[in-house]
Scaffold this motif. Sequence first.
Motif, PDB file in Angstrom:
ATOM      1  N   ALA A  46       0.788  -1.218   0.064  1.00 14.70           N
ATOM      2  CA  ALA A  46       0.035   0.109   0.047  1.00 14.70           C
ATOM      3  C   ALA A  46       0.929   1.311   0.131  1.00 14.70           C
ATOM      4  CB  ALA A  46      -0.909   0.020   1.149  1.00 14.70           C
ATOM      5  N   GLU A  47       2.028   1.247   0.771  1.00 17.36           N
ATOM      6  CA  GLU A  47       2.886   2.342   0.885  1.00 17.36           C
ATOM      7  C   GLU A  47       4.159   1.995   0.961  1.00 17.36           C
ATOM      8  OE1 GLU A  47      -0.814   4.770   1.870  1.00 17.36           O
ATOM      9  OE2 GLU A  47      -0.123   3.057   2.984  1.00 17.36           O
ATOM     10  N   THR A  48       5.180   2.702   0.532  1.00 21.14           N
ATOM     11  CA  THR A  48       6.551   2.461   0.847  1.00 21.14           C
ATOM     12  C   THR A  48       6.944   3.781   1.238  1.00 21.14           C
ATOM     13  OG1 THR A  48       6.679   0.721  -0.854  1.00 21.14           O
ATOM     14  CG2 THR A  48       8.740   1.859  -0.337  1.00 21.14           C
ATOM     15  N   THR A  49       7.920   3.992   2.256  1.00 17.36           N
ATOM     16  CA  THR A  49       8.634   5.043   2.729  1.00 17.36           C
ATOM     17  C   THR A  49       9.923   5.178   2.409  1.00 17.36           C
ATOM     18  OG1 THR A  49       9.057   4.613   5.059  1.00 17.36           O
ATOM     19  CG2 THR A  49       6.873   5.391   4.528  1.00 17.36           C
ATOM     20  N   PHE A  50      10.754   6.441   2.533  1.00 19.50           N
ATOM     21  CA  PHE A  50      12.154   6.677   2.069  1.00 19.50           C
ATOM     22  C   PHE A  50      12.681   7.649   3.045  1.00 19.50           C
ATOM     23  CE2 PHE A  50       9.841   5.126  -1.660  1.00 19.50           C
ATOM     24  CZ  PHE A  50      10.755   4.244  -2.416  1.00 19.50           C
ATOM     25  N   ILE A  51      13.648   7.240   3.925  1.00 15.40           N
ATOM     26  CA  ILE A  51      14.307   7.883   4.865  1.00 15.40           C
ATOM     27  C   ILE A  51      15.465   8.664   4.153  1.00 15.40           C
ATOM     28  CG2 ILE A  51      15.340   8.133   6.997  1.00 15.40           C
ATOM     29  CD1 ILE A  51      13.860   5.732   7.933  1.00 15.40           C
ATOM     30  N   PHE A  52      15.529   9.911   4.755  1.00 17.09           N
ATOM     31  CA  PHE A  52      16.686  10.821   3.876  1.00 17.09           C
ATOM     32  C   PHE A  52      17.325  11.237   5.171  1.00 17.09           C
ATOM     33  CE2 PHE A  52      14.198  10.698   0.156  1.00 17.09           C
ATOM     34  CZ  PHE A  52      14.990  10.667  -0.817  1.00 17.09           C
ATOM     35  N   PRO A  53      18.521  10.717   5.464  1.00 19.12           N
ATOM     36  CA  PRO A  53      19.074  11.070   6.830  1.00 19.12           C
ATOM     37  C   PRO A  53      19.920  12.362   6.700  1.00 19.12           C
ATOM     38  CG  PRO A  53      19.636   8.934   6.103  1.00 19.12           C
ATOM     39  CD  PRO A  53      19.153   9.429   5.105  1.00 19.12           C
ATOM     40  N   ARG A  54      19.833  13.368   7.716  1.00 19.37           N
ATOM     41  CA  ARG A  54      20.541  14.638   7.689  1.00 19.37           C
ATOM     42  C   ARG A  54      21.345  14.804   8.891  1.00 19.37           C
ATOM     43  NH1 ARG A  54      15.083  18.331   5.988  1.00 19.37           N
ATOM     44  NH2 ARG A  54      14.440  17.137   7.904  1.00 19.37           N
ATOM     45  N   ASP A  55      22.013  16.026   8.950  1.00 16.91           N
ATOM     46  CA  ASP A  55      22.914  16.092  10.133  1.00 16.91           C
ATOM     47  C   ASP A  55      22.022  16.297  11.437  1.00 16.91           C
ATOM     48  OD1 ASP A  55      22.760  19.428  10.927  1.00 16.91           O
ATOM     49  OD2 ASP A  55      22.762  19.178   8.885  1.00 16.91           O
ATOM     50  N   PHE A  56      22.651  16.150  12.308  1.00 17.78           N
ATOM     51  CA  PHE A  56      21.931  15.962  13.773  1.00 17.78           C
ATOM     52  C   PHE A  56      21.215  17.130  14.219  1.00 17.78           C
ATOM     53  CE2 PHE A  56      22.030  16.851  18.233  1.00 17.78           C
ATOM     54  CZ  PHE A  56      21.457  15.624  18.953  1.00 17.78           C
ATOM     55  N   ALA A  57      21.960  18.375  13.995  1.00 11.51           N
ATOM     56  CA  ALA A  57      21.204  19.653  14.213  1.00 11.51           C
ATOM     57  C   ALA A  57      19.973  19.769  13.365  1.00 11.51           C
ATOM     58  CB  ALA A  57      22.207  20.903  13.799  1.00 11.51           C
ATOM     59  N   THR A  58      20.056  19.533  12.302  1.00  7.59           N
ATOM     60  CA  THR A  58      18.815  19.633  11.238  1.00  7.59           C
ATOM     61  C   THR A  58      17.809  18.652  11.485  1.00  7.59           C
ATOM     62  OG1 THR A  58      20.184  20.407   9.433  1.00  7.59           O
ATOM     63  CG2 THR A  58      17.867  19.788   8.767  1.00  7.59           C
ATOM     64  N   GLU A  59      17.868  17.445  11.885  1.00  5.64           N
ATOM     65  CA  GLU A  59      16.816  16.713  12.176  1.00  5.64           C
ATOM     66  C   GLU A  59      16.405  16.953  13.901  1.00  5.64           C
ATOM     67  OE1 GLU A  59      18.594  12.621  12.272  1.00  5.64           O
ATOM     68  OE2 GLU A  59      18.245  12.297  10.047  1.00  5.64           O
ATOM     69  N   ARG A  60      17.226  17.432  14.431  1.00  2.00           N
ATOM     70  CA  ARG A  60      16.730  18.031  15.833  1.00  2.00           C
ATOM     71  C   ARG A  60      15.724  18.982  15.671  1.00  2.00           C
ATOM     72  NH1 ARG A  60      21.183  19.433  20.144  1.00  2.00           N
ATOM     73  NH2 ARG A  60      21.270  21.185  18.635  1.00  2.00           N
ATOM     74  N   GLU A  61      16.013  20.057  14.779  1.00  3.20           N
ATOM     75  CA  GLU A  61      15.133  21.217  14.617  1.00  3.20           C
ATOM     76  C   GLU A  61      14.144  20.848  13.749  1.00  3.20           C
ATOM     77  OE1 GLU A  61      15.612  25.701  12.469  1.00  3.20           O
ATOM     78  OE2 GLU A  61      17.054  24.391  12.559  1.00  3.20           O
ATOM     79  N   ARG A  62      14.158  20.007  12.718  1.00  3.78           N
ATOM     80  CA  ARG A  62      13.028  19.917  11.693  1.00  3.78           C
ATOM     81  C   ARG A  62      12.451  18.406  11.631  1.00  3.78           C
ATOM     82  NH1 ARG A  62      15.712  22.338   6.105  1.00  3.78           N
ATOM     83  NH2 ARG A  62      13.822  21.277   5.300  1.00  3.78           N
ATOM     84  N   GLY A  63      13.058  17.545  12.213  1.00  2.34           N
ATOM     85  CA  GLY A  63      12.543  16.225  12.163  1.00  2.34           C
ATOM     86  C   GLY A  63      13.465  15.500  10.924  1.00  2.34           C
ATOM     87  N   VAL A  64      13.196  14.188  11.137  1.00  2.00           N
ATOM     88  CA  VAL A  64      14.007  13.210   9.850  1.00  2.00           C
ATOM     89  C   VAL A  64      12.941  13.440   8.757  1.00  2.00           C
ATOM     90  CG1 VAL A  64      14.394  10.793   9.363  1.00  2.00           C
ATOM     91  CG2 VAL A  64      14.554  11.729  11.830  1.00  2.00           C
ATOM     92  N   GLU A  65      13.649  13.464   7.426  1.00  2.00           N
ATOM     93  CA  GLU A  65      12.900  14.014   6.582  1.00  2.00           C
ATOM     94  C   GLU A  65      12.561  12.346   5.723  1.00  2.00           C
ATOM     95  OE1 GLU A  65      13.348  15.498   1.912  1.00  2.00           O
ATOM     96  OE2 GLU A  65      15.056  15.663   3.277  1.00  2.00           O
ATOM     97  N   VAL A  66      11.297  12.208   5.437  1.00  2.00           N
ATOM     98  CA  VAL A  66      10.594  11.009   5.150  1.00  2.00           C
ATOM     99  C   VAL A  66       9.619  11.104   3.816  1.00  2.00           C
ATOM    100  CG1 VAL A  66       9.148   8.984   5.578  1.00  2.00           C
ATOM    101  CG2 VAL A  66      10.880   9.894   7.246  1.00  2.00           C
ATOM    102  N   ARG A  67       9.850  10.374   2.864  1.00  2.00           N
ATOM    103  CA  ARG A  67       8.840  10.647   1.764  1.00  2.00           C
ATOM    104  C   ARG A  67       8.151   9.231   1.619  1.00  2.00           C
ATOM    105  NH1 ARG A  67      11.838  13.903  -3.133  1.00  2.00           N
ATOM    106  NH2 ARG A  67       9.908  13.761  -3.953  1.00  2.00           N
ATOM    107  N   ILE A  68       6.753   9.542   1.207  1.00  2.00           N
ATOM    108  CA  ILE A  68       5.661   8.391   1.364  1.00  2.00           C
ATOM    109  C   ILE A  68       5.287   8.106  -0.447  1.00  2.00           C
ATOM    110  CG2 ILE A  68       3.864   7.617   2.317  1.00  2.00           C
ATOM    111  CD1 ILE A  68       3.937   9.450   4.585  1.00  2.00           C
ATOM    112  N   PHE A  69       5.150   6.959  -0.844  1.00  2.20           N
ATOM    113  CA  PHE A  69       4.883   6.689  -2.040  1.00  2.20           C
ATOM    114  C   PHE A  69       3.724   5.472  -1.788  1.00  2.20           C
ATOM    115  CE2 PHE A  69       8.382   9.036  -3.023  1.00  2.20           C
ATOM    116  CZ  PHE A  69       8.036   9.776  -4.332  1.00  2.20           C
ATOM    117  N   THR A  70       2.756   5.545  -2.476  1.00  4.51           N
ATOM    118  CA  THR A  70       1.944   4.278  -2.821  1.00  4.51           C
ATOM    119  C   THR A  70       2.491   3.890  -4.195  1.00  4.51           C
ATOM    120  OG1 THR A  70       0.234   5.249  -4.444  1.00  4.51           O
ATOM    121  CG2 THR A  70      -0.179   5.529  -2.007  1.00  4.51           C
TER     122      THR A  70
END
Length: 305
Positions: A46-70
């Motif tokens: 039904a869905e597949t997700t893709f994680i785009f790791p970023r530096d610690f400070a960015t992830e702490r401020e904005r979250g872990v970037e994830v994209r969702i596809f059907t």
Amino acid sequence: MPSYSYVQLDVFTQKALQGNQLAVFTDARGLSPADMQALARETRLAETTFIFPRDFATERERGVEVRIFTTEEELPFAGHPTLGTAFLLHGSGRRTQDGGVRLRASEPVINLELKVGKVPVSFSRDGKGLLFGEMTQNAPVFGQIHKKEDIARATGLKVEDLDPDLPAQTVSTGLPFVIVPVKSLATMHALSIETKKLFDYLRTTDAKFMYFVCREVENSGSKFHARMIFYNGEDPATGSAGGNTVAWAVKHGVLKSDEQAVIEQGIEMKRPSFIHVRATKVGDGVKNVRVGGYVVEVMRGEATI
């Protein structure tokens, strides 16, 4: 050729091979949108997700970037991919600014940056010691109230199959669904939807999908029985629609403010799923929409493209 690791999870269940399946690619750097869409078609989930790791400070401020596809398109938000991806991240480590590794399990909240913005997922242990995750979805937007006759024509149901006491209404906490209240469990079991007719109607509305709910249930601990049919077949568990449903239920007096309820779904598919929901009523509105559940890891692998 480069290879990309993935993990397959079953979401909204405590048992493997039940719930809703999800493939999570743990490091999607280097993949284009076309690559992600092709991989989502390859998984046929039904869905597949893709994680785009970023530096610690960015992830702490904005979250872990994830994209969702059907299998057909990218979505701005979806419930079981959000919960499942956060669950996987909670058990992993990430590099800190000093070069060490910090386990996310020490963090009670995992923030994901999705197309709809930052979505927090909190984790706790239940009475049996099992890890339980709960996302806080965006504030609900209440849209069009649909004529029961239009719903009947689009779905093949009869007007008398629909609950006369509740509206069929579009609600969105990030992905708009028409919440369709069905009167009986027997009608839910017998649903036979012609998807072309369904989506021809949906394209004339403010909603993307329909979610059928019924107050008659199979399991004594459940409050609603639900089904969701779309272009990929039937969905075993729909967390985004779960958030829309609890907002709709609180607004229309089916649930009390902050009452914990369970939506059962996937029964007809033999993939039973249990979506835990609650929301807060404030005046005429609803906020603090929370959707939670359990997740089980099933398998790991690599894709080479």
